[in-house]
Design a protein around this motif. Sequence first.
Motif, PDB file in Angstrom:
ATOM      1  N   GLY A  98      36.149 -33.921  -7.970  1.00 15.28           N
ATOM      2  CA  GLY A  98      36.027 -33.122  -6.854  1.00 15.28           C
ATOM      3  C   GLY A  98      36.663 -33.996  -5.568  1.00 15.28           C
ATOM      4  O   GLY A  98      36.821 -35.296  -5.651  1.00 15.28           O
ATOM      5  N   ALA A  99      37.289 -33.278  -4.710  1.00  9.58           N
ATOM      6  CA  ALA A  99      38.071 -33.841  -3.653  1.00  9.58           C
ATOM      7  C   ALA A  99      38.029 -33.048  -2.427  1.00  9.58           C
ATOM      8  O   ALA A  99      38.268 -31.956  -2.453  1.00  9.58           O
ATOM      9  N   GLY A 100      38.223 -33.666  -1.161  1.00  9.61           N
ATOM     10  CA  GLY A 100      38.067 -32.953   0.089  1.00  9.61           C
ATOM     11  C   GLY A 100      38.886 -33.550   1.122  1.00  9.61           C
ATOM     12  O   GLY A 100      39.020 -34.762   0.981  1.00  9.61           O
ATOM     13  N   MET A 101      39.606 -32.806   1.860  1.00 11.21           N
ATOM     14  CA  MET A 101      40.542 -33.490   2.934  1.00 11.21           C
ATOM     15  C   MET A 101      40.439 -32.722   3.983  1.00 11.21           C
ATOM     16  O   MET A 101      40.633 -31.553   4.074  1.00 11.21           O
ATOM     17  N   TYR A 102      40.497 -33.316   5.216  1.00  6.56           N
ATOM     18  CA  TYR A 102      40.594 -32.780   6.402  1.00  6.56           C
ATOM     19  C   TYR A 102      41.777 -33.689   7.529  1.00  6.56           C
ATOM     20  O   TYR A 102      41.183 -34.726   7.545  1.00  6.56           O
ATOM     21  N   ALA A 103      42.664 -32.981   7.970  1.00  6.84           N
ATOM     22  CA  ALA A 103      43.853 -33.648   8.739  1.00  6.84           C
ATOM     23  C   ALA A 103      43.731 -33.055  10.206  1.00  6.84           C
ATOM     24  O   ALA A 103      44.764 -32.155  10.475  1.00  6.84           O
ATOM     25  N   LEU A 115      40.229 -28.425  -0.196  1.00  5.49           N
ATOM     26  CA  LEU A 115      39.025 -28.646  -1.076  1.00  5.49           C
ATOM     27  C   LEU A 115      39.188 -28.377  -2.467  1.00  5.49           C
ATOM     28  O   LEU A 115      39.533 -27.285  -2.848  1.00  5.49           O
ATOM     29  N   GLU A 116      38.681 -29.113  -3.462  1.00  2.00           N
ATOM     30  CA  GLU A 116      39.157 -29.041  -4.671  1.00  2.00           C
ATOM     31  C   GLU A 116      37.829 -29.574  -5.760  1.00  2.00           C
ATOM     32  O   GLU A 116      37.285 -30.577  -5.286  1.00  2.00           O
ATOM     33  N   ALA A 117      37.363 -28.792  -6.471  1.00  5.12           N
ATOM     34  CA  ALA A 117      36.445 -29.001  -7.574  1.00  5.12           C
ATOM     35  C   ALA A 117      36.575 -28.513  -8.903  1.00  5.12           C
ATOM     36  O   ALA A 117      36.784 -27.331  -9.024  1.00  5.12           O
ATOM     37  N   MET A 118      36.764 -29.454  -9.932  1.00  3.16           N
ATOM     38  CA  MET A 118      37.404 -28.980 -11.071  1.00  3.16           C
ATOM     39  C   MET A 118      36.418 -29.449 -12.280  1.00  3.16           C
ATOM     40  O   MET A 118      35.892 -30.708 -12.397  1.00  3.16           O
ATOM     41  N   GLY A 171      38.022 -23.985 -11.966  1.00  3.56           N
ATOM     42  CA  GLY A 171      37.269 -24.660 -10.654  1.00  3.56           C
ATOM     43  C   GLY A 171      37.756 -23.983  -9.675  1.00  3.56           C
ATOM     44  O   GLY A 171      38.132 -22.783  -9.450  1.00  3.56           O
ATOM     45  N   TYR A 172      37.429 -24.652  -8.534  1.00 11.22           N
ATOM     46  CA  TYR A 172      38.048 -24.358  -7.114  1.00 11.22           C
ATOM     47  C   TYR A 172      38.841 -25.088  -6.286  1.00 11.22           C
ATOM     48  O   TYR A 172      38.798 -26.161  -6.413  1.00 11.22           O
ATOM     49  N   SER A 173      40.058 -24.432  -6.048  1.00  6.89           N
ATOM     50  CA  SER A 173      41.072 -25.393  -5.292  1.00  6.89           C
ATOM     51  C   SER A 173      41.638 -24.761  -4.253  1.00  6.89           C
ATOM     52  O   SER A 173      42.356 -23.700  -4.398  1.00  6.89           O
TER      53      SER A 173
END
Length: 413
Positions: free
Chosen positions: A70-75, A93-96, A275-277
């Motif tokens: 899983g990974a998330g990012m906000y810039a 946002l990513e969940a695999m 998953g979700y990306s």
Amino acid sequence: MIFKQLIYLILVFCAGSAMAQAPAKNLDYFLSQAKSASPILKDFQNQEKSSAIDSLIAKASARPQVTATGAGMYAPIIRGYGYDEVITNGQALEAMLNVNYDLLNKKRINNQLQGIKIQRDSIRYASQLSLYDLNKSIVDQYITAFASQEQVDFNQEVVVLLRKEEGLLKSLTRSNIYKQSEYLTFLVTLQQQELSLKQAEIQFKNDYATLNYLAGTTDSALSRLEIPKLKSDFAVGEPAFFTKRFEIDSLKNTNLKNGIDLNYKPKLGVYVNSGYSSSLVFQPYKNFGASAGFTFSIPIYDGHQKQMQYNKLALSSNTVTGYRDYFIKQQKQQIYLIRQQLEETDLLTSKINEQIRFSKGLIDVDSKLLHTGDLKVSDFVIAINNYLSAQNLLRQTQINRLKLINQFNYWNR
């Protein structure tokens, strides 16, 4: 004086009885205690169990590997300052759920399992060697303690004999059959033998304590030791145990060579994920999906590292061969020398027994002459000393023979 002699004999008898009443212990008892108490042997047992777990781990690695990521990012962009949204999309946002499987890993896993088996054999060999070394040291110390016990018994026997003669000699001296100086000469011999008895008792206690220490026991009670029973079959076969370590080293080199070969084989793997990306910019609720793919690689050129590794293994193999050949020669020579010493010891024992028979016969004759006043006390003392020397030499020879048998049994495996 007679009363003092009686008290002394009672004390000697009580000391011997106290040790005799304690349960006798044999060599097997101390060997068993040492084996159960040894932390080194327990360590090897744990290492062997650990290697069995390594095999399970290797087999598990051959199966498909499933991971969740899983990974998330906000810039953020503040007043026009921030990362380029073309690159970052501003947020993500990513969940695999990933599944990876190496299609060509069977030979590698088998080689890894073979390496673990070789390692387990090496641990078993080291464990058995440690047990042999432990047993050898226990047997040697048991023989030493048993010899000290025999010395105590013999000295007690001699003291009782001299005490008996001392009473008679004293009465003969009072009757002017023997001079006072002769009586004093005999008395000095008696006192010297009493000191030897005390010294032998101290030595036996020390040797017995050392035996307990090596065996890992805390029992401080002094017990009689039974005669050590050692295997005495001196037939020389083809000792194979000690050379097994060289076979294990050779198998290790073969396993390493196979590992090098496998590193230069093609590698093919497949993967699937779902998953979700999403960048959360456009219709984020639709960004659920899946993908599948494969990876393939084959070594082409690495500067001839493979041949260099082969050369290192060849040198290692030559070293193993050299050590093995040298050890086999030394082992055969060691066994030959021990057998030669055993034969010489047996010849010496027969001669010593003959001397003891003559010495004991002379003491019996001299004792009768001493009772009638027809023998010099100094001659009787000389006969006693000759008998003592012969008996001590016999015990030392017998102990050396037992220790030689222990060495022979150790090397002839």
